[in-house]
Design a protein around this motif. Sequence first.
Motif, mmCIF file in Angstrom:
data_model
loop_
_atom_site.group_PDB
_atom_site.id
_atom_site.type_symbol
_atom_site.label_atom_id
_atom_site.label_comp_id
_atom_site.label_asym_id
_atom_site.label_seq_id
_atom_site.Cartn_x
_atom_site.Cartn_y
_atom_site.Cartn_z
ATOM 1 N N ASP A 30 -2.700 6.665 8.799
ATOM 2 C CA ASP A 30 -2.815 7.691 7.772
ATOM 3 C C ASP A 30 -2.394 7.071 6.440
ATOM 4 O O ASP A 30 -1.204 6.827 6.216
ATOM 5 C CB ASP A 30 -1.935 8.895 8.098
ATOM 6 N N PRO A 31 -3.340 6.802 5.536
ATOM 7 C CA PRO A 31 -3.019 6.143 4.259
ATOM 8 C C PRO A 31 -2.010 6.910 3.414
ATOM 9 O O PRO A 31 -1.376 6.328 2.532
ATOM 10 C CB PRO A 31 -4.386 6.062 3.553
ATOM 11 N N ARG A 32 -1.831 8.200 3.669
ATOM 12 C CA ARG A 32 -0.881 8.981 2.881
ATOM 13 C C ARG A 32 0.548 8.476 3.066
ATOM 14 O O ARG A 32 1.386 8.633 2.174
ATOM 15 C CB ARG A 32 -0.981 10.455 3.243
ATOM 16 N N SER A 33 0.831 7.875 4.205
ATOM 17 C CA SER A 33 2.174 7.354 4.439
ATOM 18 C C SER A 33 2.403 6.019 3.752
ATOM 19 O O SER A 33 3.520 5.503 3.765
ATOM 20 C CB SER A 33 2.430 7.226 5.949
ATOM 21 N N ALA A 34 1.349 5.446 3.167
ATOM 22 C CA ALA A 34 1.462 4.211 2.387
ATOM 23 C C ALA A 34 1.087 4.450 0.931
ATOM 24 O O ALA A 34 0.766 3.518 0.200
ATOM 25 C CB ALA A 34 0.573 3.123 2.986
ATOM 26 N N ARG A 35 1.167 5.708 0.486
ATOM 27 C CA ARG A 35 0.688 6.047 -0.859
ATOM 28 C C ARG A 35 1.541 5.425 -1.959
ATOM 29 O O ARG A 35 1.061 5.259 -3.092
ATOM 30 C CB ARG A 35 0.642 7.567 -1.024
ATOM 31 N N ARG A 36 2.797 5.085 -1.679
ATOM 32 C CA ARG A 36 3.650 4.474 -2.707
ATOM 33 C C ARG A 36 3.419 2.967 -2.821
ATOM 34 O O ARG A 36 3.980 2.332 -3.708
ATOM 35 C CB ARG A 36 5.125 4.737 -2.372
ATOM 36 N N GLN A 37 2.639 2.411 -1.925
ATOM 37 C CA GLN A 37 2.420 0.972 -1.895
ATOM 38 C C GLN A 37 1.401 0.552 -2.957
ATOM 39 O O GLN A 37 0.323 1.138 -3.057
ATOM 40 C CB GLN A 37 1.905 0.543 -0.512
ATOM 41 N N ALA A 38 1.728 -0.465 -3.739
ATOM 42 C CA ALA A 38 0.754 -1.039 -4.669
ATOM 43 C C ALA A 38 -0.390 -1.630 -3.858
ATOM 44 O O ALA A 38 -0.170 -2.451 -2.966
ATOM 45 C CB ALA A 38 1.414 -2.120 -5.523
ATOM 46 N N GLY A 39 -1.602 -1.193 -4.144
ATOM 47 C CA GLY A 39 -2.750 -1.649 -3.373
ATOM 48 C C GLY A 39 -3.023 -0.817 -2.145
ATOM 49 O O GLY A 39 -3.954 -1.130 -1.396
ATOM 50 N N GLY A 40 -2.227 0.232 -1.927
ATOM 51 C CA GLY A 40 -2.473 1.140 -0.823
ATOM 52 C C GLY A 40 -2.270 0.510 0.544
ATOM 53 O O GLY A 40 -1.486 -0.426 0.715
ATOM 54 N N ALA A 41 -2.998 1.027 1.520
ATOM 55 C CA ALA A 41 -2.829 0.593 2.910
ATOM 56 C C ALA A 41 -3.102 -0.895 3.070
ATOM 57 O O ALA A 41 -2.358 -1.613 3.747
ATOM 58 C CB ALA A 41 -3.745 1.410 3.818
ATOM 59 N N SER A 42 -4.170 -1.401 2.460
ATOM 60 C CA SER A 42 -4.486 -2.824 2.594
ATOM 61 C C SER A 42 -3.409 -3.673 1.937
ATOM 62 O O SER A 42 -3.076 -4.764 2.419
ATOM 63 C CB SER A 42 -5.855 -3.125 1.980
ATOM 64 N N GLY A 43 -2.839 -3.186 0.831
ATOM 65 C CA GLY A 43 -1.769 -3.926 0.179
ATOM 66 C C GLY A 43 -0.533 -4.034 1.050
ATOM 67 O O GLY A 43 0.136 -5.074 1.085
ATOM 68 N N LEU A 44 -0.213 -2.964 1.780
ATOM 69 C CA LEU A 44 0.944 -2.992 2.671
ATOM 70 C C LEU A 44 0.721 -4.001 3.783
ATOM 71 O O LEU A 44 1.622 -4.788 4.122
ATOM 72 C CB LEU A 44 1.184 -1.603 3.257
ATOM 73 N N GLU A 45 -0.454 -4.027 4.352
ATOM 74 C CA GLU A 45 -0.758 -4.989 5.416
ATOM 75 C C GLU A 45 -0.620 -6.414 4.904
ATOM 76 O O GLU A 45 -0.025 -7.275 5.568
ATOM 77 C CB GLU A 45 -2.166 -4.738 5.949
ATOM 78 N N GLN A 46 -1.156 -6.695 3.725
ATOM 79 C CA GLN A 46 -1.090 -8.048 3.173
ATOM 80 C C GLN A 46 0.346 -8.484 2.907
ATOM 81 O O GLN A 46 0.699 -9.654 3.092
ATOM 82 C CB GLN A 46 -1.891 -8.104 1.876
ATOM 83 N N MET A 47 1.185 -7.540 2.498
ATOM 84 C CA MET A 47 2.575 -7.885 2.191
ATOM 85 C C MET A 47 3.416 -8.121 3.438
ATOM 86 O O MET A 47 4.405 -8.865 3.388
ATOM 87 C CB MET A 47 3.209 -6.764 1.371
ATOM 88 N N LEU A 48 3.038 -7.530 4.582
ATOM 89 C CA LEU A 48 3.917 -7.555 5.750
ATOM 90 C C LEU A 48 3.517 -8.564 6.819
ATOM 91 O O LEU A 48 4.390 -9.177 7.452
ATOM 92 C CB LEU A 48 3.985 -6.158 6.377
ATOM 93 N N VAL A 49 2.228 -8.730 7.070
ATOM 94 C CA VAL A 49 1.805 -9.577 8.192
ATOM 95 C C VAL A 49 2.270 -11.013 7.971
ATOM 96 O O VAL A 49 2.052 -11.603 6.914
ATOM 97 C CB VAL A 49 0.280 -9.521 8.368
ATOM 98 N N GLY A 50 2.951 -11.549 8.973
ATOM 99 C CA GLY A 50 3.456 -12.911 8.923
ATOM 100 C C GLY A 50 4.879 -13.033 8.435
ATOM 101 O O GLY A 50 5.456 -14.124 8.479
ATOM 102 N N THR A 51 5.468 -11.935 7.985
ATOM 103 C CA THR A 51 6.862 -11.994 7.524
ATOM 104 C C THR A 51 7.816 -11.734 8.687
ATOM 105 O O THR A 51 7.458 -11.102 9.679
ATOM 106 C CB THR A 51 7.129 -10.960 6.418
ATOM 107 N N THR A 52 9.041 -12.237 8.537
ATOM 108 C CA THR A 52 10.080 -12.068 9.559
ATOM 109 C C THR A 52 11.191 -11.190 8.999
ATOM 110 O O THR A 52 11.619 -11.369 7.853
ATOM 111 C CB THR A 52 10.655 -13.431 9.978
ATOM 112 N N VAL A 53 11.637 -10.240 9.803
ATOM 113 C CA VAL A 53 12.707 -9.323 9.394
ATOM 114 C C VAL A 53 14.040 -10.052 9.497
ATOM 115 O O VAL A 53 14.413 -10.529 10.570
ATOM 116 C CB VAL A 53 12.714 -8.060 10.271
#
Length: 336
Positions: A30-53
């Motif tokens: 649901d893209p509404r849960s990523a509405r605060r993300q710059a670039g929206g849903a695709s931007g959130l995916e790009q920022m997170l995939v491959g990162t380590t917590v």
Amino acid sequence: MPELPEVEVVRRGLGPHAVGRTIIGVEIRDPRSARRQAGGASGLEQMLVGTTVTAIARRGKFLWWRLADPDGADTGHALMTHLGMSGQLRVRSRAAVPAHDAASPGAAAPDAAPPDVDLPADLRAPAPSEGPASDPVRHLRIRLALDDGSHVDFIDQRLFGGLWTSPLVTADDGRTSAWGSPDDLLPRDAAHIARDVFDDAADLPAIARAIRRRRAPVKSLLLAQDLVSGIGNIYADEALWAARAHHATPGQALSQVRAHRILRACRAVMERALAVGGTSFDALYVNVDGRSGYFARSLEAYGREGEPCSRCGTALRRQVRSGRSCFFCPRCQRRR
């Protein structure tokens, strides 16, 4: 909505499963849960995939995940999580997540963290508690896939919460930024939030003096996140009952001793709530393993209109101020 104890319970429950893990996939249902993300849903995916917590921190009701790139360097951004009115973070082990849908009814509880993961004491899983499991998941919005085969699901029925990334900035006072933070960095979107009463860097006497400089009712001041964060309607009423203070007393009418006493009561009440997993009135708030908190059984004022005060026996009352219910004892909490 979840207040400080509930968000801290989630942080502690999430840490053993997420810290040290790499995010290998992001599914935005649901893209509404990523509405605060710059670039929206695709931007959130790009920022997170491959990162380590690397850490999970909390200030007030805001939770964030510190992230490192594949080379181990800090990305300079944190994954912000705000639960809003009904948000949940639920951990699903590999065995509990069917390939077609991690939200299947009757999913099993998550596996324990691997024994070789060395975690700080404040991130170790809390002792298991008895209690009902949550209702089957029906409002999955975002799923984060981790490299051990588990998932972290963001579930939000009312859609007031969300996940997004925010650049890191330095805390104004240069001290460790939040509970669980490794340094003085915090997300820019949380920089305006005051420290909370659990924070070792919080100056309670200074907060008390700030409360006394304002004319607003003391309960409104406890809810003002620019003075002290994490306190909501439930714990404000409970702390004011414990401190024998009327909710409508102006901040300027309080002595320094009395204002400080109220803040200490806030901390004491929320410490007791944290010990039993927070306060759950329904299935909207649960821990990462789907279990409810039990502080509702220990409430002295909130939601107890007409019941006897446990101190003096007087019937508790309810007043509505600024659209909020205020529960209090008319005898123990006289307005001064």
